[in-house]
Write a protein that holds these residues in place. Structure first.
Motif, mmCIF file in Angstrom:
data_model
loop_
_atom_site.group_PDB
_atom_site.id
_atom_site.type_symbol
_atom_site.label_atom_id
_atom_site.label_comp_id
_atom_site.label_asym_id
_atom_site.label_seq_id
_atom_site.Cartn_x
_atom_site.Cartn_y
_atom_site.Cartn_z
ATOM 1 N N GLY A 124 41.236 -92.949 38.168
ATOM 2 C CA GLY A 124 40.250 -91.894 37.954
ATOM 3 C C GLY A 124 38.897 -92.285 38.523
ATOM 4 O O GLY A 124 38.594 -93.475 38.709
ATOM 5 N N LEU A 125 38.072 -91.285 38.779
ATOM 6 C CA LEU A 125 36.750 -91.537 39.367
ATOM 7 C C LEU A 125 35.901 -92.418 38.467
ATOM 8 O O LEU A 125 35.200 -93.323 38.942
ATOM 9 C CB LEU A 125 36.054 -90.208 39.645
ATOM 10 N N LYS A 126 35.936 -92.176 37.173
ATOM 11 C CA LYS A 126 35.137 -92.964 36.234
ATOM 12 C C LYS A 126 35.478 -94.448 36.347
ATOM 13 O O LYS A 126 34.587 -95.293 36.419
ATOM 14 C CB LYS A 126 35.380 -92.464 34.807
ATOM 15 N N MET A 127 36.786 -94.762 36.391
ATOM 16 C CA MET A 127 37.211 -96.160 36.482
ATOM 17 C C MET A 127 36.787 -96.782 37.805
ATOM 18 O O MET A 127 36.339 -97.931 37.867
ATOM 19 C CB MET A 127 38.728 -96.254 36.298
ATOM 20 N N LEU A 128 36.933 -96.021 38.894
ATOM 21 C CA LEU A 128 36.547 -96.551 40.208
ATOM 22 C C LEU A 128 35.056 -96.874 40.261
ATOM 23 O O LEU A 128 34.653 -97.921 40.772
ATOM 24 C CB LEU A 128 36.879 -95.537 41.299
ATOM 25 N N VAL A 129 34.242 -95.957 39.757
ATOM 26 C CA VAL A 129 32.792 -96.163 39.775
ATOM 27 C C VAL A 129 32.425 -97.400 38.953
ATOM 28 O O VAL A 129 31.579 -98.210 39.361
ATOM 29 C CB VAL A 129 32.067 -94.907 39.251
ATOM 30 N N GLU A 130 33.067 -97.559 37.808
ATOM 31 C CA GLU A 130 32.752 -98.702 36.942
ATOM 32 C C GLU A 130 33.192 -100.016 37.580
ATOM 33 O O GLU A 130 32.439 -100.991 37.599
ATOM 34 C CB GLU A 130 33.421 -98.522 35.578
ATOM 35 N N GLU A 131 34.420 -100.055 38.103
ATOM 36 C CA GLU A 131 34.938 -101.324 38.628
ATOM 37 C C GLU A 131 34.336 -101.703 39.975
ATOM 38 O O GLU A 131 33.947 -102.850 40.199
ATOM 39 C CB GLU A 131 36.463 -101.261 38.763
ATOM 40 N N LEU A 132 34.265 -100.739 40.892
ATOM 41 C CA LEU A 132 33.851 -101.058 42.253
ATOM 42 C C LEU A 132 32.342 -101.059 42.436
ATOM 43 O O LEU A 132 31.821 -101.792 43.284
ATOM 44 C CB LEU A 132 34.487 -100.086 43.251
ATOM 45 N N LEU A 133 31.626 -100.248 41.644
ATOM 46 C CA LEU A 133 30.182 -100.104 41.847
ATOM 47 C C LEU A 133 29.349 -100.622 40.680
ATOM 48 O O LEU A 133 28.127 -100.742 40.817
ATOM 49 C CB LEU A 133 29.831 -98.640 42.108
ATOM 50 N N GLY A 134 29.992 -100.880 39.537
ATOM 51 C CA GLY A 134 29.248 -101.357 38.380
ATOM 52 C C GLY A 134 28.347 -100.323 37.768
ATOM 53 O O GLY A 134 27.345 -100.648 37.123
ATOM 54 N N GLU A 135 28.688 -99.040 37.958
ATOM 55 C CA GLU A 135 27.896 -97.930 37.415
ATOM 56 C C GLU A 135 28.714 -97.223 36.339
ATOM 57 O O GLU A 135 29.944 -97.350 36.275
ATOM 58 C CB GLU A 135 27.550 -96.928 38.520
#
Length: 205
Positions: A116-127
């Motif tokens: 999901g987008l939320k997981m990608l943003v958290e893992e890859l971008l730290g946001e």
């Protein structure tokens, strides 16, 4: 950073050059039934543009259609399959060429089933990314500030995610197969619209 809200079309010249992040909000998940309400766009400069369509819209949005249909502009999506179908059905535009961060994630983050987008943003971008408004009524007469910020956030990170996922695709030697998947996505969306949403036409069945 600013969020710009527009009714029925994107102002001419609102976006800079280069790739654009795109997302849609609809009344539900059945494209033919659940109308397109909002198209979100970002050129990666830090600003997001929301184009809202009313319940009786003719979807006559020449500036938006020109941007989405420009073959020289890469369109960045998360789960492009759904958005491409909605855009083609309501706006009559094939929004290609395409990069889909969900497909890129599935081809590179094989250590997890959370794409999901939320997981990608958290893992890859730290946001952090809030999905509280995900099930909002996007067809109401007014979009509140929380809805507008949610809609904008869905395109806010896609340029940065694409850059990181390209690195991973290249590292794992999967860029070529990813590109083939991206190229097929408009056809996959047309198959959905034509009545083959769930059947694998390549299977032996």
């Amino acid at each position: 950073m600013a969020i710009y809200f527009h009714e029925e079309d994107l102002p001419e010249g609102a976006l800079g050059e280069g790739s654009i992040a795109v997302d849609t909000e609809t009344m539900g998940l059945i494209t033919h039934r659940d109308r397109l309400c909002v198209v979100q766009l970002s050129d990666g400069s830090g600003n997001e543009h929301l184009v809202r369509f009313g319940p009786n819209s003719s979807y006559d949005a020449p500036n938006l259609k020109a941007v989405l249909g420009d073959p020289n502009r890469l369109k960045l999506f998360h789960y492009a399959r759904f958005d491409l179908a909605a855009i083609e059905h309501y706006l009559g535009v094939t929004a290609a060429p395409v990069f889909c961060t969900k497909i890129a994630s599935k081809l590179t983050r094989t250590y997890t089933d959370r794409h999901g987008l939320k997981m990608l943003v958290e893992e890859l971008l730290g946001e952090s990314l809030s999905k509280v408004q995900q099930s909002s009524d996007w067809g109401g007469p007014v979009l509140n500030d929380a809805q507008r910020d949610y809609a904008a956030s869905d395109v806010r990170f896609l340029h940065r995610l694409q850059a990181e996922l390209v690195k991973r695709l290249e590292r794992e030697g999967r860029m070529e197969i990813a590109q083939a998947c991206f190229d097929f996505l408009p056809t996959r969306a047309r198959l959905d619209l034509a009545g083959w949403p769930d059947r694998d036409i390549f299977s032996h069945e």
